[in-house]
Design an enzyme around this catalytic site. Structure first.
Site, PDB file in Angstrom:
ATOM      1  NE  ARG A 287     -13.275   0.408   4.184  1.00 56.58           N
ATOM      2  CZ  ARG A 287     -13.832  -0.179   3.133  1.00 56.58           C
ATOM      3  NH1 ARG A 287     -13.817  -1.497   3.029  1.00 56.58           N
ATOM      4  NH2 ARG A 287     -14.406   0.550   2.205  1.00 56.58           N
ATOM      5  CB  CYS A 288      -9.326   1.927  11.768  1.00 61.78           C
ATOM      6  SG  CYS A 288      -7.625   1.814  12.298  1.00 61.78           S
TER       7      CYS A 288
ATOM      8  CD  GLN B 179      -2.872  -1.158   2.390  1.00 56.77           C
ATOM      9  OE1 GLN B 179      -2.986  -2.165   3.054  1.00 56.77           O
ATOM     10  NE2 GLN B 179      -3.525  -0.054   2.692  1.00 56.77           N
TER      11      GLN B 179
ATOM     12  CD  GLU C 185      -8.982   4.106   6.831  1.00 55.63           C
ATOM     13  OE1 GLU C 185      -8.762   4.895   7.748  1.00 55.63           O
ATOM     14  OE2 GLU C 185      -8.206   3.223   6.470  1.00 55.63           O
TER      15      GLU C 185
END
Lengths: 807, 166, 288
Positions: free
Chosen positions: A385-386, A238, A761
């Protein structure tokens, strides 16, 4: 013959497929034909395959590793252990969180399935056979599994390498299993507020260990040329540039000879930010053999070793007045990091941005303290995802607000409305140090209430509660509300860096003579659709159709340096860089246009895709015409060409927010739930592609649903990991997954060039507390105040049993 | 670890390769035939990313040995496009309805959806969700995948696609 | 992910398969749909040195009626069971249960024989076979013999099949026309094993339950025939008291494992809930 009517501004804007429209995705053309290029699709001549032999123990000394049988298998080229890596100083590697991590087990193992030996063979079947033949002698050691026991006086020593180091990367360590304490806020004022409080609540709110579990696991192909000394690394990254710099720093290879390429990635969700032993071992194996080496982890390896997410235990206290005004927030978090602190946070933030725990509420004073501990579990955790722990603390504050509302006897929505930060208060300085950029919470909440007919739902719930008490039904109904404010877009160089590299991001845009465009960015999509959306931004900014704009990401040789895609940072940071680079191009184009039209720059106005003379619109030059001119004849003194680079250092984070409402029915006799309705309103500021935003919300809510309703990576008392295969790790199918209703408001970010905030997110942040609050809300009328996640049928049944509902 | 010749028909073409008995069909397709459309997402036969079509049946190609499929007719995502090169209706539908994000589940999902529409040309939403319950997706939440399949069904049946009320 | 090595055999006649099984190493295994065996091989929990594939043996497929009996070949897939007209009309509980097994892809390949033969306590069809009082045809070197499903399971993966025998067919008396049936399975998601499940087949005469059989899935070392629970409702109108007795009797025979789906106590209680729900649905069907 009459000339055709020229297209209007609106028609030209529609043709651009720019910002705001539901542009169909460029990526889909290859994905729907099975022509994506994922890491395991890559085949290089002479390529070998690597596979690990892993620890069966959670904590043990390694007495002996016998690789002779493995080495004897025909087709096995090498078997690496820590001893081999020590020769190149790579038996350990630095983590993103200032700790160090074993690449291969060095003297001991610290979690089940930890990597012990790396087998390299001519094909993956042989590598698997040989990995099975590595023999290890262990001396079992006592394990630490419960983080609450990690700092007991007699707790076993886990990190012998740190035994004498009582200062870690983040300050003093108070115990051999302690990693850091991080505190923020005004402790004294907060403590005073609690002493004076009319009403207070205190609850342990735990967010269980889960895993991002993208459908594609972590993998790499490393290819070293002994002739040129160049190392090419394909991988599920990523943040490909960060990987390149890390590899340069730990290997000693010069950075310009390291080529990191992240091709198509099958989902990331934070799992693919950091560096894992598989990558390092593949690189070393390639350097040693001089041929490419591929490593592909299987699912059990992924779920049990390439990090984890959450595992935060948050003691959360709210002080309020009797009439429902919050006065103070006090939170202590016990953070379980497993065997190594491999947390993927910006370096100054060992607990991520957990100080967003004040959420959407105007707390006059607050204090947060976080203690991280080591345990015999997989290392981490990653930001699933936070945006760095936002999901964890959003769960805590949303549950805590519900608990306080219940104690006060106030409807949870009304309690929130009473305590929201008001629109006039933005930019809002929170009690824990953030400046929220913009928000309009009341408007969003009212919209959500109207859309779901919330007040009627409460009436229905009351009637159903009476029916339950009369024995007419065994179903109870819950309404879960979550109003989250999250913090994304890391981040300003003044406080955000990854291993010392500031968290800017970048865009390079080049216009070709024929008016077509090539854009390269420092971000790296893993499904977010950047090839589609970045072109939309450029299209709107410089008036060239999106279909004429090619977007590239992931090749570190050609893409400008970026910190990658995670934490919903791409739209806020890379998106801003794109706008800024586009505006540099536009400014140059304006100068060319003025010169060509023989007017002053100030006499020109921009209209969709062209500069035209004010008051004389027939005198215009389109951007396509200006592109040709840029290579043809530019004003005297100007360089030819039409391109720009922008490295954008954001002045602040951005603060998306949303109102989520979940209606759920629960069968108390089985614990089985049914989601009747889920409404998600998101405010992410300016919306680049509504279709993609909706898709992000669907996907994030589905992840949140799984987390809230059953997903867990658990360990038994001996440290055996449970739930680390898809047999047990809860991923809902299309049958269980609820239907998602999406809605929105738009409150632009005042400091962002296009006013956008990011959204990827938000749904994971908002949905988990919405589901958890729904379950808890269902049981409130029976005297329950808090039931812990996950809310699988068994645990919900247990809650019903504890309340005496099965008598 | 002796190898034998295993032949079958894949996407209409006769193919063969020397493989072990234990070579999984997914590896035969991806490694021996370089058809990398079908993907591997797990090793416990849950995720469905490896789904192909064998003699008219949806099969998880990670849970069958290539040798078991000797002589069979196999259809993969690479064989979905029409003979003239235009995309299959499902491929267009997935793009039209944003039924994919990272693309990793997509080949298996489309291959399965193709068989589903053969089984049931006009499926309800519930039938579609049941029909794709052997294919996991982590990105889309399935909602737009359902719409894509409904859209494709409408196109195939020659009727107008009506989006269900929210 | 990668299984160990083995030799592969694909006989076209049953006698050939039996011969191979007798001749080859003791750890030779037959493979039906392979969707229980191959996942175990990929995790290296099973490592047979020979696989004898039954897929090419035509006589092992198909559903037929023989007098009062229905005979299902062991290699009939779940998908074929769901689609079969004979079963849909004569023994619809099979379709109802098959639709709750695994997922569409697995059902295309997974077989009835594979689901009943090896004694996996998590499989669904064994309880169904017990509820139908089915018999398994075991074919071996000495010929065929028949074992009642209710007597076939000794423990987990421990059955009455002798080494060298292959389960080739399932036979049962077709339930009477108008019978009631239900397979009630509590599971976390599609594809999951049962947390608890109950199969019920019953007949009703003049408003009272005339015959009833109940069997439970995954709440013991094997599928469990709940004879006492069935007896508790025979002769009743499925009134509250009889139903409660049946539930108690069903719970009493359970000895479930505790696992990620719940504690032993929870699974016992759920066996009771599933029994009650299956009885109510079966009764409603029989009295419709």
């Amino acid at each position: 013959m009459n000339a055709p009517t020229p297209p209007t501004s609106l028609e030209r804007a529609e043709k651009l497929q720019g910002m705001g429209c539901k542009r169909k995705r460029v990526e889909d053309v290859r994905f729907t034909q099975g022509r994506g290029n994922y890491v395991d699709d890559i085949k290089l001549p002479g390529m070998l395959h690597g596979d690990f032999h892993r620890s069966s123990h959670a904590h043990a000394r390694i007495l002996k590793i016998d690789t002779s049988k493995a080495k004897a298998v025909p087709g096995v080229v090498a078997v690496l252990t820590a001893e081999d890596l020590k020769g190149v100083n790579l038996a350990w590697m630095p983590t993103l969180a200032g700790d160090v991590q074993m690449v291969l087990a060095d003297g001991k193992v610290l979690f089940q399935n930890q990597e012990i030996a790396f087998v390299v063979a001519t094909d993956r079947y042989i590598a698997a056979d040989a990995a099975d033949l590595v023999e290890v002698e262990y001396e079992a050691l006592p394990v630490v599994i419960d983080p609450f026991t990690a700092m007991a006086p007699d707790a076993p020593v886990l990190r012998e390498d740190l035994k004498d180091k009582m200062t870690g990367a983040h300050g003093p360590r108070k115990h051999h299993n302690h990693i850091f304490n991080w505190s923020v806020g005004d402790k004294d004022l907060t403590d005073i507020a609690f002493v004076k409080a009319e009403v207070s609540t205190k609850d342990l709110l735990s967010y269980q260990r889960v895993h991002p579990c993208p459908l594609e696991t972590c993998q790499t192909v490393c290819s070293f040329s002994k002739i040129t000394g160049e190392l090419t690394i394909y991988g599920t990254f990523q943040a490909p540039h960060v990987i390149r710099t890390v590899v340069a720093l730990i290997s000693g290879l010069p950075e310009q000879k390291i080529h990191v390429i992240a091709p198509d990635i099958g989902g990331g969700f934070g799992n693919k930010v950091g560096a894992y032993p598989g990558y390092i071992c593949s690189a070393v194996a390639s350097i040693v053999t001089g041929v490419p080496v591929k490593w592909v982890e299987d699912r059990i390896e992924n779920l049990s070793t390439t990090s984890f997410a959450r595992d935060y235990h948050m003691t959360t206290e709210i002080a309020a007045t009797r009439d429902g005004r919050v006065q103070a927030l006090r939170v202590h978090i016990l953070a379980d990091h497993g065997a190594f602190d491999a947390c993927a946070d910006p370096s100054k933030w060992p607990a991520g941005f957990s100080n967003i725990v004040t959420g959407s509420y105007d707390f006059p004073v607050a204090h947060l303290s976080v203690d991280g501990v080591y345990t015999n579990k997989a290392p981490g955790g990653v930001a699933y995802r936070c945006s760095f722990r936002v999901t964890e603390v959003a769960y805590a504050i949303e549950r805590a607000m519900d608990i306080m509302a219940q104690k006060l006897g106030i409807d949870p929505v009304d309690f929130r409305l009473k305590n929201f930060i008001k629109r006039e208060q933005f930019p809002y300085p929170s009690a824990l140090g953030w400046e929220y950029d913009s928000g309009d919470y009341h408007t969003a909440m009212e919209k959500a209430l109207a859309a779901t007919q919330y007040r009627q739902l409460r009436e229905e719930q009351k009637a159903k509660q009476e029916a339950f008490k009369r024995g007419e039904t065994r179903d109870i109904m819950g309404i879960g509300v979550a109003f989250f404010t999250e913090i994304v877009g890391a981040g300003p160089s003044k406080n955000c860096d990854i291993l010392g590299i500031a968290m800017f991001d970048s865009a390079e845009i080049r216009i070709h003579p024929t008016g077509r465009v090539l854009g390269r960015m420092g971000s790296k999509s893993q499904g977010q659709g950047h090839e589609t959306t970045w072109a939309q931004i450029i299209a709107t900014e410089i008036g060239i159709p999106a279909d004429d704009i090619a977007i590239e990401e992931g090749n570190t040789d050609t893409a400008p340096y970026g910190l990658g895609t995670y934490g919903s940072r791409s739209t806020p940071v890379t998106g801003a860089a794109i706008a800024m680079a586009a505006r540099k191009i536009k400014a140059k184009a304006q100068m060319i246009a003025a010169w060509m039209l023989e007017v002053h720059e100030g006499d020109l106005e921009w209209d969709v895709d062209r500069f035209r003379v004010k008051g004389n619109p027939e005198q215009f030059k389109t951007m396509a015409q200006l592109a040709w001119a840029a290579y043809n004849k530019v004003p005297p003194g100007m360089e030819p060409g039409l391109e720009a680079v922008s490295y954008y250092d954001p002045p602040n984070m951005t603060y998306p927010f949303g109102a989520y409402i979940c209606v759920m029915d629960i069968d108390v006799d089985t614990g089985v739930h049914k989601v009747r309705r889920f409404y998600a309103l998101d405010d992410c500021g300016t919306r680049i592609n509504p279709m993609i935003i909706e898709g992000q919300v669907h996907g994030g809510c589905t992840e949140g649903y799984a987390i809230a309703m059953g997903q867990e990576i658990a360990y038994d008392a001996q440290g055996n990991v449970k739930g680390a295969s898809l047999m047990d790790f809860f991923l809902p199918t299309a049958v269980e997954t609820p239907h998602w209703e999406t809605d929105y408001t738009v409150t632009p970010s005042p400091h962002h060039p296009i006013g956008a905030k990011g959204v990827g997110e938000s749904p994971n942040v908002g949905s988990v507390p919405a589901f958890a609050n729904a379950v808890n809300d269902a049981f409130k009328f029976l005297g329950s105040t808090h039931i812990a996640m996950p809310h699988d049928a068994y645990r919900v049944w247990q809650a019903a049993e504890a309340l005496g509902l099965h008598a | 670890m002796s190898k034998s010749n295993v032949s079958m028909t894949v996407n209409g073409k006769a193919v063969s390769a020397e493989v072990e008995s234990r070579t999984l069909l997914i590896h035969y397709l991806r490694e021996n035939l370089s058809l990398t459309g079908a993907h591997i997402g797990c090793e416990t036969s849950h995720c469905g990313a490896c789904t192909v079509d064998i003699d008219g049946k949806s099969v998880k190609s990670c849970t069958i040995f290539a040798i078991q499929a000797a002589g069979a007719h196999v259809l993969t995502i690479e064989g979905m496009a029409n003979a003239d090169g235009t995309l299959h209706v499902l491929q267009e539908a997935f793009r039209e309805m944003h039924g994919l994000q990272c693309g990793f589940c997509t080949p298996g999902m489309i291959t399965r959806a193709h068989r589903l529409l053969q089984e049931s040309p006009n499926p309800t939403e519930a039938e579609i969700r049941m029909g794709i319950s052997g294919n996991l997706c982590r990105c889309t939440g399935y909602q737009n995948i359902v719409k894509a399949i409904q859209y494709a069904a409408a196109r195939i049946n020659g009727v107008e696609y009506k989006e269900a009320a929210e | 992910m990668i299984p160990g090595t083995f030799d592969y055999h694909r006989p076209t006649e049953l006698s050939e398969a039996i011969g191979l099984l007798g001749r080859l190493d003791a750890d030779a295994r037959v493979i039906a749909g392979g969707h229980s065996l191959i996942p175990m091989m990929k995790l290296r929990l099973a490592a047979p040195s020979h696989l004898i594939d039954l897929a090419a043996i035509a006589e092992l497929k198909g559903v037929r009626v023989e007098g009062a009996e229905i005979v299902i070949g062991a290699m009939t897939t779940q998908h074929e069971i769901i689609a079969d007209e004979i079963l849909a009309t004569r023994a619809p509980i099979l379709k109802e249960a098959a639709l709750q097994i695994a997922d569409p892809q697995v059902r295309y390949v997974g077989t009835l024989g594979g689901n009943v033969a090896n004694g996996d306590p998590g499989n669904d069809m064994p309880a169904l076979m017990m509820a139908l009082d089915a018999h398994f045809v075991l074919s071996g070197p000495k010929g065929d013999r028949s074992v009642a499903a209710r007597k076939y399971y000794n423990g987990p993966y421990d059955t009455a099949a002798l080494p060298g025998e292959i389960l080739t067919a399932v036979r049962f008396q077709a339930p009477a026309a108008g019978h009631g049936y239900a397979y009630e399975k509590l599971k976390r998601k599609v594809g999951d094993y049962a947390t608890a499940a109950a199969a019920v087949v019953l007949t009703v005469s003049a408003g009272q339950i005339a015959t009833c059989s109940i069997a439970l899935t995954n709440v013991g070392d094997t599928a469990l025939e709940a004879a006492a629970a069935a007896q508790a409702v025979v002769g009743s109108t499925l009134d509250k008291a009889s139903l409660a007795q049946a539930v108690a009797a069903a719970e009493a025979i359970t000895a479930p494992a505790a696992d990620g789906r719940g504690s032993a106590e929870y699974r016992t209680k759920m066996a009771g809930v599933m029994t009650a729900r299956a009885l109510r649905r079966a009764f409603a069907r029989a009295t419709a």
